[in-house]
Motif scaffolding. Sequence first.
Motif, mmCIF file in Angstrom:
data_model
loop_
_atom_site.group_PDB
_atom_site.id
_atom_site.type_symbol
_atom_site.label_atom_id
_atom_site.label_comp_id
_atom_site.label_asym_id
_atom_site.label_seq_id
_atom_site.Cartn_x
_atom_site.Cartn_y
_atom_site.Cartn_z
ATOM 1 N N ASP A 191 0.838 -1.197 0.000
ATOM 2 C CA ASP A 191 0.000 0.000 0.000
ATOM 3 C C ASP A 191 0.875 1.251 0.000
ATOM 4 O O ASP A 191 1.921 1.302 0.662
ATOM 5 C CB ASP A 191 -0.883 0.021 1.248
ATOM 6 N N ASP A 192 0.427 2.266 -0.712
ATOM 7 C CA ASP A 192 1.199 3.515 -0.794
ATOM 8 C C ASP A 192 1.427 4.112 0.592
ATOM 9 O O ASP A 192 2.495 4.682 0.865
ATOM 10 C CB ASP A 192 0.466 4.533 -1.672
ATOM 11 N N PHE A 193 0.445 3.958 1.476
ATOM 12 C CA PHE A 193 0.548 4.622 2.777
ATOM 13 C C PHE A 193 1.625 4.022 3.682
ATOM 14 O O PHE A 193 1.951 4.606 4.708
ATOM 15 C CB PHE A 193 -0.805 4.620 3.504
ATOM 16 N N ILE A 194 2.189 2.883 3.306
ATOM 17 C CA ILE A 194 3.153 2.240 4.200
ATOM 18 C C ILE A 194 4.566 2.224 3.618
ATOM 19 O O ILE A 194 5.507 1.771 4.271
ATOM 20 C CB ILE A 194 2.680 0.811 4.555
ATOM 21 N N ILE A 195 4.739 2.757 2.415
ATOM 22 C CA ILE A 195 6.069 2.707 1.781
ATOM 23 C C ILE A 195 7.098 3.483 2.597
ATOM 24 O O ILE A 195 8.182 2.973 2.914
ATOM 25 C CB ILE A 195 5.996 3.236 0.336
ATOM 26 N N GLU A 196 6.791 4.711 2.940
ATOM 27 C CA GLU A 196 7.744 5.520 3.702
ATOM 28 C C GLU A 196 8.021 4.899 5.068
ATOM 29 O O GLU A 196 9.162 4.894 5.548
ATOM 30 C CB GLU A 196 7.201 6.947 3.868
ATOM 31 N N PHE A 197 6.979 4.363 5.685
ATOM 32 C CA PHE A 197 7.130 3.680 6.970
ATOM 33 C C PHE A 197 8.085 2.498 6.841
ATOM 34 O O PHE A 197 8.963 2.284 7.701
ATOM 35 C CB PHE A 197 5.756 3.221 7.454
ATOM 36 N N MET A 198 7.944 1.709 5.792
ATOM 37 C CA MET A 198 8.819 0.557 5.581
ATOM 38 C C MET A 198 10.259 0.999 5.332
ATOM 39 O O MET A 198 11.207 0.369 5.821
ATOM 40 C CB MET A 198 8.312 -0.295 4.419
ATOM 41 N N GLU A 199 10.430 2.048 4.595
ATOM 42 C CA GLU A 199 11.788 2.550 4.354
ATOM 43 C C GLU A 199 12.466 2.915 5.661
ATOM 44 O O GLU A 199 13.641 2.579 5.893
ATOM 45 C CB GLU A 199 11.733 3.779 3.437
ATOM 46 N N GLY A 200 11.748 3.584 6.550
ATOM 47 C CA GLY A 200 12.350 4.039 7.793
ATOM 48 C C GLY A 200 12.528 2.955 8.838
ATOM 49 O O GLY A 200 13.462 3.006 9.644
ATOM 50 N N ALA A 369 -3.073 -0.592 11.734
ATOM 51 C CA ALA A 369 -2.927 -2.020 12.002
ATOM 52 C C ALA A 369 -1.702 -2.594 11.299
ATOM 53 O O ALA A 369 -0.952 -3.389 11.873
ATOM 54 C CB ALA A 369 -4.186 -2.766 11.555
ATOM 55 N N LYS A 370 -1.487 -2.192 10.058
ATOM 56 C CA LYS A 370 -0.349 -2.735 9.316
ATOM 57 C C LYS A 370 0.976 -2.240 9.897
ATOM 58 O O LYS A 370 1.966 -2.993 9.938
ATOM 59 C CB LYS A 370 -0.467 -2.392 7.834
ATOM 60 N N LYS A 371 1.000 -1.020 10.362
ATOM 61 C CA LYS A 371 2.233 -0.505 10.981
ATOM 62 C C LYS A 371 2.496 -1.209 12.313
ATOM 63 O O LYS A 371 3.646 -1.562 12.611
ATOM 64 C CB LYS A 371 2.120 1.009 11.162
ATOM 65 N N ILE A 372 1.456 -1.398 13.111
ATOM 66 C CA ILE A 372 1.622 -2.151 14.360
ATOM 67 C C ILE A 372 2.116 -3.563 14.049
ATOM 68 O O ILE A 372 3.006 -4.092 14.731
ATOM 69 C CB ILE A 372 0.298 -2.202 15.144
#
Length: 407
Positions: A191-200, A369-372
Amino acid sequence: MSEYYVLDTSTIFDYIQGELNYFGEDSEIQCNEIGDGNLNLVFRVVDKKNNKSIIVKQSLPYVRCVGEDWPLNINRAEIEKNILEIEYELTDGLVPKIYKFDPVMYATLMEDLSDHVIMRTGLLELNQYPRFVDQITNFMVKTLLLTSDVVMDHQQKKELVKKFINPELCDITEALVYTEPFYNAERNNIDDFIIEFMEGNVWNDNEFKLEVAKLKFDFMTNAQALLHGDLHTGSIFVKEDSTKVIDPEFAFYGPISYDVGALIANLVMNYISTDSMVEDEEKREAHKEYILNTTREVIDVFKEKFLRLFDETVTDEMAKVPGFKEWYLENIIIDTAGVTGCEMIRRTVGLAHVKDLDDIPELDKKAEAKKINVLMAKEFIIGRKEIKTGQDFIDIVNKFYKQEAIA
Protein backbone atom coordinates in the motif's frame (compact mmCIF):
# COMPACT_ATOMS: atom_id res chain seq x y z
CA MET A 1 -5.50 -40.46 -19.18
CA SER A 2 -2.31 -40.19 -21.21
CA GLU A 3 -1.78 -36.43 -21.50
CA TYR A 4 -2.03 -33.51 -19.07
CA TYR A 5 -4.71 -30.88 -19.58
CA VAL A 6 -6.19 -28.23 -17.31
CA LEU A 7 -9.45 -29.33 -15.77
CA ASP A 8 -12.52 -27.10 -15.59
CA THR A 9 -16.11 -27.43 -14.40
CA SER A 10 -17.21 -28.84 -17.77
CA THR A 11 -14.70 -31.71 -17.70
CA ILE A 12 -14.27 -32.50 -14.00
CA PHE A 13 -17.22 -34.91 -13.64
CA ASP A 14 -16.15 -37.14 -16.54
CA TYR A 15 -12.60 -37.04 -15.22
CA ILE A 16 -13.67 -38.26 -11.77
CA GLN A 17 -15.79 -41.03 -13.23
CA GLY A 18 -12.92 -42.14 -15.42
CA GLU A 19 -10.58 -42.32 -12.43
CA LEU A 20 -12.86 -43.67 -9.68
CA ASN A 21 -16.38 -44.18 -11.03
CA TYR A 22 -17.29 -42.37 -7.82
CA PHE A 23 -20.87 -41.29 -8.60
CA GLY A 24 -23.88 -43.44 -9.47
CA GLU A 25 -25.95 -43.24 -12.64
CA ASP A 26 -28.79 -41.46 -10.84
CA SER A 27 -26.57 -38.68 -9.48
CA GLU A 28 -27.49 -34.99 -9.65
CA ILE A 29 -24.13 -33.29 -10.04
CA GLN A 30 -23.03 -29.80 -9.11
CA CYS A 31 -19.44 -28.75 -9.87
CA ASN A 32 -17.66 -25.68 -8.54
CA GLU A 33 -14.07 -24.46 -8.69
CA ILE A 34 -13.45 -23.36 -5.11
CA GLY A 35 -9.71 -22.73 -5.02
CA ASP A 36 -8.77 -19.38 -3.54
CA GLY A 37 -5.07 -20.07 -3.09
CA ASN A 38 -2.12 -18.81 -5.08
CA LEU A 39 -1.08 -21.95 -6.95
CA ASN A 40 -3.70 -24.57 -7.83
CA LEU A 41 -7.18 -25.43 -9.05
CA VAL A 42 -9.55 -27.01 -6.53
CA PHE A 43 -12.91 -28.48 -7.53
CA ARG A 44 -15.77 -29.63 -5.33
CA VAL A 45 -18.15 -32.02 -7.04
CA VAL A 46 -21.40 -32.88 -5.26
CA ASP A 47 -24.11 -35.44 -5.94
CA LYS A 48 -27.03 -33.54 -4.42
CA LYS A 49 -29.41 -36.48 -4.71
CA ASN A 50 -27.25 -38.98 -2.84
CA ASN A 51 -25.38 -36.56 -0.56
CA LYS A 52 -21.98 -37.63 -1.87
CA SER A 53 -19.07 -35.36 -2.70
CA ILE A 54 -15.37 -35.28 -3.54
CA ILE A 55 -12.54 -32.76 -3.87
CA VAL A 56 -10.12 -32.73 -6.82
CA LYS A 57 -6.98 -30.61 -6.57
CA GLN A 58 -4.87 -30.11 -9.69
CA SER A 59 -1.47 -28.49 -9.93
CA LEU A 60 -1.02 -25.91 -12.67
CA PRO A 61 2.32 -25.54 -14.48
CA TYR A 62 2.57 -21.96 -13.24
CA VAL A 63 1.77 -19.82 -10.21
CA ARG A 64 -1.96 -19.24 -10.46
CA CYS A 65 -2.02 -15.80 -8.83
CA VAL A 66 0.62 -14.50 -11.27
CA GLY A 67 -0.01 -16.50 -14.45
CA GLU A 68 2.14 -18.19 -17.06
CA ASP A 69 4.89 -15.59 -16.64
CA TRP A 70 5.86 -17.53 -13.47
CA PRO A 71 6.20 -21.20 -14.48
CA LEU A 72 6.23 -23.82 -11.73
CA ASN A 73 6.96 -27.55 -11.74
CA ILE A 74 3.71 -29.50 -11.41
CA ASN A 75 5.54 -32.33 -9.61
CA ARG A 76 4.67 -30.50 -6.40
CA ALA A 77 1.34 -32.35 -6.51
CA GLU A 78 3.08 -35.66 -5.90
CA ILE A 79 5.01 -34.18 -2.97
CA GLU A 80 1.73 -33.03 -1.48
CA LYS A 81 0.14 -36.46 -1.95
CA ASN A 82 3.11 -38.19 -0.35
CA ILE A 83 3.16 -35.97 2.72
CA LEU A 84 -0.62 -36.16 3.18
CA GLU A 85 -0.31 -39.93 3.35
CA ILE A 86 2.51 -39.67 5.90
CA GLU A 87 0.65 -37.07 7.98
CA TYR A 88 -2.58 -39.08 7.88
CA GLU A 89 -0.78 -42.06 9.38
CA LEU A 90 1.23 -40.07 11.95
CA THR A 91 -1.72 -38.03 13.22
CA ASP A 92 -4.60 -40.52 13.06
CA GLY A 93 -6.40 -38.59 10.36
CA LEU A 94 -5.83 -34.88 11.07
CA VAL A 95 -5.55 -34.33 7.29
CA PRO A 96 -7.98 -35.23 4.47
CA LYS A 97 -8.00 -38.83 3.26
CA ILE A 98 -6.53 -39.42 -0.21
CA TYR A 99 -8.64 -41.56 -2.56
CA LYS A 100 -6.33 -41.49 -5.58
CA PHE A 101 -3.44 -39.57 -7.11
CA ASP A 102 -3.13 -39.19 -10.88
CA PRO A 103 0.55 -38.78 -11.90
CA VAL A 104 -0.39 -37.71 -15.45
CA MET A 105 -2.89 -35.00 -14.57
CA TYR A 106 -1.09 -34.10 -11.31
CA ALA A 107 -4.47 -34.28 -9.64
CA THR A 108 -5.38 -35.58 -6.19
CA LEU A 109 -8.85 -36.91 -5.47
CA MET A 110 -9.60 -36.61 -1.78
CA GLU A 111 -12.08 -36.35 1.06
CA ASP A 112 -14.44 -33.39 1.02
CA LEU A 113 -14.24 -31.33 4.22
CA SER A 114 -17.03 -28.89 3.42
CA ASP A 115 -18.64 -29.57 6.80
CA HIS A 116 -15.63 -27.63 8.14
CA VAL A 117 -14.69 -24.01 7.42
CA ILE A 118 -11.34 -22.42 6.67
CA MET A 119 -10.04 -21.28 10.03
CA ARG A 120 -9.18 -17.78 8.82
CA THR A 121 -12.80 -17.30 7.76
CA GLY A 122 -14.10 -18.69 11.03
CA LEU A 123 -11.87 -16.46 13.14
CA LEU A 124 -12.86 -13.38 11.14
CA GLU A 125 -16.45 -14.31 11.98
CA LEU A 126 -15.41 -14.41 15.67
CA ASN A 127 -15.98 -18.13 16.06
CA GLN A 128 -14.15 -20.21 18.65
CA TYR A 129 -12.87 -23.77 18.37
CA PRO A 130 -12.50 -25.52 21.74
CA ARG A 131 -10.56 -28.55 20.45
CA PHE A 132 -8.22 -26.67 18.15
CA VAL A 133 -5.26 -26.29 20.52
CA ASP A 134 -5.24 -29.97 21.45
CA GLN A 135 -5.58 -31.15 17.86
CA ILE A 136 -3.16 -28.74 16.17
CA THR A 137 -0.47 -29.38 18.78
CA ASN A 138 -0.96 -33.12 18.25
CA PHE A 139 -0.49 -32.52 14.54
CA MET A 140 2.65 -30.44 14.93
CA VAL A 141 4.37 -32.56 17.56
CA LYS A 142 3.73 -35.84 15.75
CA THR A 143 4.58 -34.68 12.23
CA LEU A 144 7.66 -32.73 13.30
CA LEU A 145 9.28 -34.69 16.12
CA LEU A 146 8.55 -38.14 14.65
CA THR A 147 10.22 -37.22 11.34
CA SER A 148 13.38 -35.87 12.97
CA ASP A 149 16.83 -37.36 13.68
CA VAL A 150 15.87 -37.56 17.34
CA VAL A 151 13.47 -40.40 16.55
CA MET A 152 14.10 -41.74 13.04
CA ASP A 153 16.85 -44.05 11.88
CA HIS A 154 19.32 -41.56 10.43
CA GLN A 155 19.65 -43.32 7.09
CA GLN A 156 15.88 -43.53 6.67
CA LYS A 157 15.57 -39.89 7.57
CA LYS A 158 18.16 -38.94 4.95
CA GLU A 159 16.18 -40.89 2.36
CA LEU A 160 13.12 -38.82 3.24
CA VAL A 161 15.17 -35.64 2.93
CA LYS A 162 16.00 -36.68 -0.63
CA LYS A 163 12.41 -37.68 -1.39
CA PHE A 164 11.06 -34.32 -0.25
CA ILE A 165 13.57 -32.07 -1.99
CA ASN A 166 11.23 -29.30 -3.14
CA PRO A 167 13.49 -26.63 -4.67
CA GLU A 168 10.96 -24.51 -6.53
CA LEU A 169 8.53 -24.20 -3.62
CA CYS A 170 11.43 -23.54 -1.23
CA ASP A 171 12.64 -20.84 -3.59
CA ILE A 172 9.22 -19.19 -3.36
CA THR A 173 9.42 -19.18 0.44
CA GLU A 174 13.01 -17.93 0.44
CA ALA A 175 11.99 -15.07 -1.84
CA LEU A 176 8.51 -14.15 -0.58
CA VAL A 177 9.02 -14.69 3.17
CA TYR A 178 12.71 -14.05 3.82
CA THR A 179 13.92 -11.67 1.10
CA GLU A 180 11.58 -9.46 -0.91
CA PRO A 181 9.55 -7.96 1.96
CA PHE A 182 12.79 -6.56 3.38
CA TYR A 183 13.49 -4.26 0.44
CA ASN A 184 11.37 -2.45 -2.14
CA ALA A 185 11.08 -5.48 -4.41
CA GLU A 186 9.13 -5.35 -7.66
CA ARG A 187 6.84 -8.24 -6.70
CA ASN A 188 5.86 -6.73 -3.35
CA ASN A 189 2.18 -5.91 -2.97
CA ILE A 190 2.43 -2.77 -0.90
CA ASP A 191 0.00 0.00 0.00
CA ASP A 192 1.20 3.52 -0.79
CA PHE A 193 0.55 4.62 2.78
CA ILE A 194 3.15 2.24 4.20
CA ILE A 195 6.07 2.71 1.78
CA GLU A 196 7.74 5.52 3.70
CA PHE A 197 7.13 3.68 6.97
CA MET A 198 8.82 0.56 5.58
CA GLU A 199 11.79 2.55 4.35
CA GLY A 200 12.35 4.04 7.79
CA ASN A 201 11.63 0.97 9.90
CA VAL A 202 12.66 -2.04 7.82
CA TRP A 203 14.32 -1.49 4.46
CA ASN A 204 17.04 0.82 5.77
CA ASP A 205 17.57 -0.98 9.09
CA ASN A 206 20.56 -3.17 8.32
CA GLU A 207 20.95 -4.35 11.91
CA PHE A 208 17.42 -5.70 11.80
CA LYS A 209 17.88 -7.22 8.35
CA LEU A 210 20.94 -9.07 9.61
CA GLU A 211 18.67 -10.94 12.02
CA VAL A 212 16.31 -11.80 9.17
CA ALA A 213 19.27 -13.06 7.13
CA LYS A 214 20.19 -15.43 9.97
CA LEU A 215 16.65 -16.80 9.97
CA LYS A 216 16.65 -17.18 6.19
CA PHE A 217 19.81 -19.26 6.17
CA ASP A 218 18.49 -21.41 8.99
CA PHE A 219 15.44 -22.11 6.83
CA MET A 220 17.67 -22.97 3.89
CA THR A 221 20.13 -25.24 5.67
CA ASN A 222 18.50 -26.83 8.73
CA ALA A 223 16.91 -30.13 7.60
CA GLN A 224 15.44 -30.79 11.03
CA ALA A 225 12.04 -32.33 10.32
CA LEU A 226 9.47 -32.90 7.59
CA LEU A 227 7.53 -29.64 7.49
CA HIS A 228 4.06 -28.85 6.26
CA GLY A 229 5.71 -25.71 4.91
CA ASP A 230 2.67 -23.41 4.84
CA LEU A 231 0.88 -23.95 8.15
CA HIS A 232 -1.34 -20.91 8.58
CA THR A 233 -5.04 -20.35 9.32
CA GLY A 234 -5.83 -20.49 5.60
CA SER A 235 -4.45 -24.05 5.45
CA ILE A 236 -6.54 -25.40 8.31
CA PHE A 237 -10.15 -26.56 8.20
CA VAL A 238 -12.03 -26.44 11.50
CA LYS A 239 -15.36 -27.05 13.13
CA GLU A 240 -16.23 -27.13 16.81
CA ASP A 241 -14.84 -30.61 17.43
CA SER A 242 -12.48 -31.18 14.50
CA THR A 243 -9.29 -29.80 12.96
CA LYS A 244 -7.95 -30.86 9.54
CA VAL A 245 -4.74 -29.54 8.00
CA ILE A 246 -4.65 -29.14 4.21
CA ASP A 247 -2.34 -27.93 1.41
CA PRO A 248 1.12 -29.24 2.39
CA GLU A 249 2.61 -28.79 -1.09
CA PHE A 250 5.43 -26.65 0.32
CA ALA A 251 6.58 -29.67 2.34
CA PHE A 252 10.31 -30.28 2.70
CA TYR A 253 12.85 -31.01 5.42
CA GLY A 254 13.47 -27.78 7.29
CA PRO A 255 13.47 -26.15 10.74
CA ILE A 256 10.59 -27.12 13.03
CA SER A 257 10.18 -23.47 13.98
CA TYR A 258 8.90 -22.62 10.51
CA ASP A 259 5.62 -24.49 10.89
CA VAL A 260 5.00 -23.32 14.45
CA GLY A 261 5.91 -19.70 13.71
CA ALA A 262 3.69 -19.44 10.63
CA LEU A 263 0.69 -20.53 12.68
CA ILE A 264 1.44 -18.17 15.58
CA ALA A 265 1.88 -15.22 13.20
CA ASN A 266 -1.54 -15.75 11.68
CA LEU A 267 -3.19 -15.95 15.09
CA VAL A 268 -1.51 -12.69 16.09
CA MET A 269 -2.62 -11.00 12.86
CA ASN A 270 -6.19 -12.04 13.62
CA TYR A 271 -5.85 -10.35 17.01
CA ILE A 272 -4.69 -7.14 15.31
CA SER A 273 -7.51 -7.40 12.79
CA THR A 274 -10.12 -7.94 15.49
CA ASP A 275 -8.97 -4.88 17.39
CA SER A 276 -9.30 -2.77 14.22
CA MET A 277 -12.47 -4.17 12.68
CA VAL A 278 -14.93 -5.25 15.37
CA GLU A 279 -17.00 -2.34 16.61
CA ASP A 280 -18.96 -4.14 19.34
CA GLU A 281 -16.70 -3.78 22.39
CA GLU A 282 -17.91 -6.90 24.19
CA LYS A 283 -17.48 -9.12 21.13
CA ARG A 284 -14.14 -7.51 20.27
CA GLU A 285 -12.61 -7.99 23.68
CA ALA A 286 -13.96 -11.55 24.04
CA HIS A 287 -12.45 -12.59 20.73
CA LYS A 288 -9.14 -10.89 21.45
CA GLU A 289 -8.96 -12.76 24.75
CA TYR A 290 -9.72 -16.03 22.96
CA ILE A 291 -6.93 -15.41 20.41
CA LEU A 292 -4.42 -14.54 23.11
CA ASN A 293 -5.31 -17.64 25.11
CA THR A 294 -5.12 -19.80 21.99
CA THR A 295 -1.73 -18.38 21.06
CA ARG A 296 -0.33 -18.93 24.54
CA GLU A 297 -1.73 -22.45 24.74
CA VAL A 298 -0.46 -23.48 21.29
CA ILE A 299 3.10 -22.69 22.43
CA ASP A 300 2.84 -24.14 25.93
CA VAL A 301 0.89 -27.28 25.00
CA PHE A 302 3.22 -27.88 22.06
CA LYS A 303 6.17 -27.73 24.45
CA GLU A 304 4.55 -30.04 26.97
CA LYS A 305 3.59 -32.64 24.36
CA PHE A 306 6.96 -32.34 22.59
CA LEU A 307 8.89 -33.19 25.75
CA ARG A 308 6.58 -36.07 26.62
CA LEU A 309 6.72 -37.60 23.13
CA PHE A 310 10.47 -37.02 23.04
CA ASP A 311 10.86 -39.26 26.10
CA GLU A 312 8.58 -41.90 24.58
CA THR A 313 10.20 -42.06 21.15
CA VAL A 314 13.83 -40.85 21.31
CA THR A 315 16.28 -43.29 19.71
CA ASP A 316 19.48 -41.31 19.20
CA GLU A 317 21.85 -42.02 22.11
CA MET A 318 23.26 -38.50 22.30
CA ALA A 319 19.75 -37.02 22.26
CA LYS A 320 19.15 -38.93 25.51
CA VAL A 321 21.88 -36.97 27.32
CA PRO A 322 20.29 -35.02 30.23
CA GLY A 323 19.57 -31.44 29.24
CA PHE A 324 19.59 -32.05 25.48
CA LYS A 325 15.83 -32.17 24.96
CA GLU A 326 15.34 -28.89 26.86
CA TRP A 327 18.09 -27.21 24.82
CA TYR A 328 16.66 -28.59 21.57
CA LEU A 329 13.13 -27.38 22.32
CA GLU A 330 14.23 -23.99 23.65
CA ASN A 331 15.97 -23.24 20.36
CA ILE A 332 12.87 -24.26 18.42
CA ILE A 333 10.74 -21.77 20.38
CA ILE A 334 13.31 -18.99 20.05
CA ASP A 335 13.37 -19.42 16.28
CA THR A 336 9.58 -19.74 16.24
CA ALA A 337 9.42 -16.12 17.41
CA GLY A 338 11.71 -15.11 14.55
CA VAL A 339 9.59 -16.94 11.98
CA THR A 340 6.49 -15.33 13.47
CA GLY A 341 7.94 -11.90 12.72
CA CYS A 342 8.99 -12.75 9.17
CA GLU A 343 5.54 -14.15 8.36
CA MET A 344 3.84 -11.04 9.76
CA ILE A 345 5.95 -8.67 7.66
CA ARG A 346 5.59 -10.66 4.45
CA ARG A 347 1.80 -10.72 4.89
CA THR A 348 1.86 -6.93 5.20
CA VAL A 349 3.96 -5.90 2.20
CA GLY A 350 4.90 -9.07 0.29
CA LEU A 351 3.18 -10.62 -2.71
CA ALA A 352 0.59 -12.66 -0.76
CA HIS A 353 -1.47 -10.86 1.89
CA VAL A 354 -4.14 -12.00 4.37
CA LYS A 355 -7.75 -10.90 4.68
CA ASP A 356 -7.24 -10.21 8.38
CA LEU A 357 -5.33 -7.04 7.50
CA ASP A 358 -6.45 -6.23 3.96
CA ASP A 359 -10.17 -6.35 4.75
CA ILE A 360 -10.03 -3.66 7.44
CA PRO A 361 -12.49 -1.21 5.84
CA GLU A 362 -11.34 2.12 7.26
CA LEU A 363 -8.11 3.31 5.67
CA ASP A 364 -6.78 4.98 8.82
CA LYS A 365 -7.36 1.85 10.90
CA LYS A 366 -5.86 -0.36 8.21
CA ALA A 367 -2.74 1.80 8.06
CA GLU A 368 -2.39 1.75 11.83
CA ALA A 369 -2.93 -2.02 12.00
CA LYS A 370 -0.35 -2.74 9.32
CA LYS A 371 2.23 -0.50 10.98
CA ILE A 372 1.62 -2.15 14.36
CA ASN A 373 1.95 -5.53 12.64
CA VAL A 374 5.38 -4.59 11.26
CA LEU A 375 6.68 -3.10 14.50
CA MET A 376 5.44 -6.07 16.52
CA ALA A 377 7.09 -8.39 14.01
CA LYS A 378 10.39 -6.60 14.54
CA GLU A 379 10.06 -7.21 18.28
CA PHE A 380 9.53 -10.91 17.69
CA ILE A 381 12.62 -11.10 15.48
CA ILE A 382 15.03 -8.88 17.41
CA GLY A 383 13.98 -10.14 20.84
CA ARG A 384 13.55 -13.80 19.94
CA LYS A 385 16.29 -15.07 22.27
CA GLU A 386 14.19 -13.94 25.24
CA ILE A 387 10.94 -15.45 23.93
CA LYS A 388 10.61 -18.96 25.37
CA THR A 389 7.05 -19.39 26.63
CA GLY A 390 3.54 -18.76 25.46
CA GLN A 391 3.30 -15.83 27.83
CA ASP A 392 6.42 -14.28 26.28
CA PHE A 393 4.60 -14.16 22.93
CA ILE A 394 1.55 -12.60 24.58
CA ASP A 395 3.71 -10.01 26.35
CA ILE A 396 4.91 -8.74 22.95
CA VAL A 397 1.32 -8.36 21.73
CA ASN A 398 0.21 -6.65 24.94
CA LYS A 399 3.13 -4.25 24.75
CA PHE A 400 1.68 -2.71 21.59
CA TYR A 401 -1.87 -2.58 22.82
CA LYS A 402 -0.92 -0.64 25.92
CA GLN A 403 0.77 2.02 23.82
CA GLU A 404 -0.64 4.97 21.95
CA ALA A 405 -1.69 4.30 18.38
CA ILE A 406 1.16 4.28 15.86
CA ALA A 407 1.33 7.55 14.01
